[in-house]
Write a protein that holds these residues in place. Structure first.
Motif, PDB file in Angstrom:
ATOM      1  N   UNK A   1       0.871  -1.207   0.161  1.00 14.61           N
ATOM      2  CA  UNK A   1       0.255   0.073   0.209  1.00 14.61           C
ATOM      3  C   UNK A   1       0.968   1.471  -0.046  1.00 14.61           C
ATOM      4  N   UNK A   2       0.724   2.255  -0.841  1.00 13.62           N
ATOM      5  CA  UNK A   2       1.030   3.303  -0.615  1.00 13.62           C
ATOM      6  C   UNK A   2       0.428   4.538  -0.132  1.00 13.62           C
ATOM      7  N   UNK A   3       1.479   5.450   1.330  1.00 13.36           N
ATOM      8  CA  UNK A   3       0.771   5.946   1.422  1.00 13.36           C
ATOM      9  C   UNK A   3       1.387   7.245   0.836  1.00 13.36           C
TER      10      UNK A   3
ATOM     11  N   UNK B   1       4.456   1.541   2.224  1.00  9.98           N
ATOM     12  CA  UNK B   1       5.689   2.236   1.362  1.00  9.98           C
ATOM     13  C   UNK B   1       5.495   3.699   1.772  1.00  9.98           C
ATOM     14  N   UNK B   2       5.941   4.966   1.790  1.00 11.22           N
ATOM     15  CA  UNK B   2       5.656   5.813   1.501  1.00 11.22           C
ATOM     16  C   UNK B   2       6.802   7.342   1.162  1.00 11.22           C
ATOM     17  N   UNK B   3       7.114   8.468   0.713  1.00 15.78           N
ATOM     18  CA  UNK B   3       7.461   8.656  -0.038  1.00 15.78           C
ATOM     19  C   UNK B   3       7.915   9.955   0.751  1.00 15.78           C
ATOM     20  N   UNK B   4       8.977  10.395   0.812  1.00 16.18           N
ATOM     21  CA  UNK B   4       8.565  12.275   1.839  1.00 16.18           C
ATOM     22  C   UNK B   4       9.584  12.390   2.459  1.00 16.18           C
ATOM     23  N   UNK B   5       9.546  12.980   3.404  1.00 15.04           N
ATOM     24  CA  UNK B   5      10.592  14.044   4.361  1.00 15.04           C
ATOM     25  C   UNK B   5      11.279  12.645   6.532  1.00 15.04           C
ATOM     26  N   UNK B   6      11.982  12.721   6.490  1.00 16.30           N
ATOM     27  CA  UNK B   6      12.119  12.386   7.437  1.00 16.30           C
ATOM     28  C   UNK B   6      10.605  12.091   8.334  1.00 16.30           C
ATOM     29  N   UNK B   7      10.279  12.634   8.192  1.00 19.18           N
ATOM     30  CA  UNK B   7       8.822  12.656  10.169  1.00 19.18           C
ATOM     31  C   UNK B   7       7.619  11.589   9.247  1.00 19.18           C
ATOM     32  N   UNK B   8       7.702  11.431   7.917  1.00 17.83           N
ATOM     33  CA  UNK B   8       6.648  11.119   6.954  1.00 17.83           C
ATOM     34  C   UNK B   8       7.012   9.023   8.151  1.00 17.83           C
TER      35      UNK B   8
ATOM     36  N   UNK C   1      10.044   2.548  -8.759  1.00 12.88           N
ATOM     37  CA  UNK C   1      11.339   2.817  -8.564  1.00 12.88           C
ATOM     38  C   UNK C   1      11.167   1.874  -7.145  1.00 12.88           C
ATOM     39  N   UNK C   2      10.957   2.567  -6.313  1.00 11.26           N
ATOM     40  CA  UNK C   2      11.052   1.439  -5.102  1.00 11.26           C
ATOM     41  C   UNK C   2      10.333   0.048  -4.928  1.00 11.26           C
ATOM     42  N   UNK C   3       9.203   0.478  -5.971  1.00 11.00           N
ATOM     43  CA  UNK C   3       8.590  -0.949  -5.381  1.00 11.00           C
ATOM     44  C   UNK C   3       9.228  -1.737  -6.533  1.00 11.00           C
ATOM     45  N   UNK C   4       9.599  -1.625  -7.756  1.00 13.11           N
ATOM     46  CA  UNK C   4      10.902  -2.329  -8.189  1.00 13.11           C
ATOM     47  C   UNK C   4      11.962  -3.155  -7.461  1.00 13.11           C
TER      48      UNK C   4
END
Length: 265
Positions: free
Chosen positions: A5-7, A60-67, A104-107
């Protein structure tokens, strides 16, 4: 079955303010939440896990460290593991660069049967990232999912919201589904779940970890074809003019007169 799941962690939009000089969001001191569509997606796959305990759920998430805070919340809800894509090189990304990086992260994860994303994020409302991820990965997709039923590990039935009706779509795995907030009411975190969430490690991947799956010319601010010219807060509308005691013919003439006055007709 392996589900990802991408959040996205987003600012609580009731608290958003804009910097009048830079026209950018002021995020300091603004509370953050898991994007509602994404959280519904998390709940939907956790219900699959409840029914089929061998299901493995990665968030999986893309973001700054606070994510990491958002990811730990999903772990407390019942997800098995979490991955954060975080690197200054990813900053300033538009939907194209964001989806490129997430794909790319999912790959890099490698093995999955189902990918679920939210329909759109409340801080952007583009509804582009989920479908773009599917295109990057060459996977079939169903968007605007309001219902989800796992028939077997290879087949999913999706109730897809349409403008004036619903579509019932059968799709084979692996695939991508984008979830509406109406898909599932998220569960509350349990006390034991919160404790367990903070005992788990969150994998943090930067550019070096996923660059073999990337064209670095297509990431971050420099790789974003969309440029924001200006951002501004929504302006309130005037009260307008209310006309009463008019006949139908008089009302029609008054409307036409106003349209002509504004050079609309």
């Amino acid at each position: 079955m392996k589900i990802i799941v991408c959040v996205k962690q987003v600012p609580d939009t009731t608290e958003v303010r804009l910097d009048p000089k830079t026209n950018t969001l002021i995020r300091d001191g603004v509370p953050s939440i898991i994007n509602p569509d994404d959280k519904a997606g998390v709940e939907a796959v956790l219900r699959i896990k409840d029914e089929y305990p061998n299901t493995h759920v990665t968030v999986l998430s893309m973001g700054p460290p606070q994510a990491e805070d958002a990811l730990r919340e999903t772990l407390a809800m019942g997800a098995d593991e979490a991955i954060l894509l975080s690197d200054r090189a990813f900053g300033g990304a538009d939907t194209w660069a964001t989806s490129t990086t997430i794909a790319a992260g999912l790959k890099n994860v490698g093995d999955y049967d189902l990918i679920v994303t939210g329909r759109q994020a409340i801080d952007g409302d583009t509804a582009q990232v989920g479908p773009q991820i599917a295109e990057h990965l060459g996977l079939p997709q169903v968007s605007y999912a309001e219902g989800l039923e796992l028939i077997d590990e290879n087949t999913i039935h999706v109730k897809r919201q349409f403008e004036d009706r619903y579509h019932k779509v059968e799709i084979k795995t692996p695939c991508v589904i984008t979830a509406l907030a109406e898909l599932a009411e998220p569960r509350y975190m349990t006390v034991s779940g919160v404790f367990d969430a903070y005992e788990k490690d969150i994998a943090v991947w930067g550019l070096d970890d996923i660059k073999e799956h990337l064209n670095i010319d297509h990431i971050g601010l420099k790789g974003s074809p969309t440029k924001v010219k200006k951002s501004y807060a929504k302006e309130g509308k005037g009260a307008g003019i209310k006309m009463t005691d008019l006949s139908a013919d008089e009302a029609a003439k008054a409307i036409v007169s106003k349209l002509e006055e504004k050079f609309i007709i």
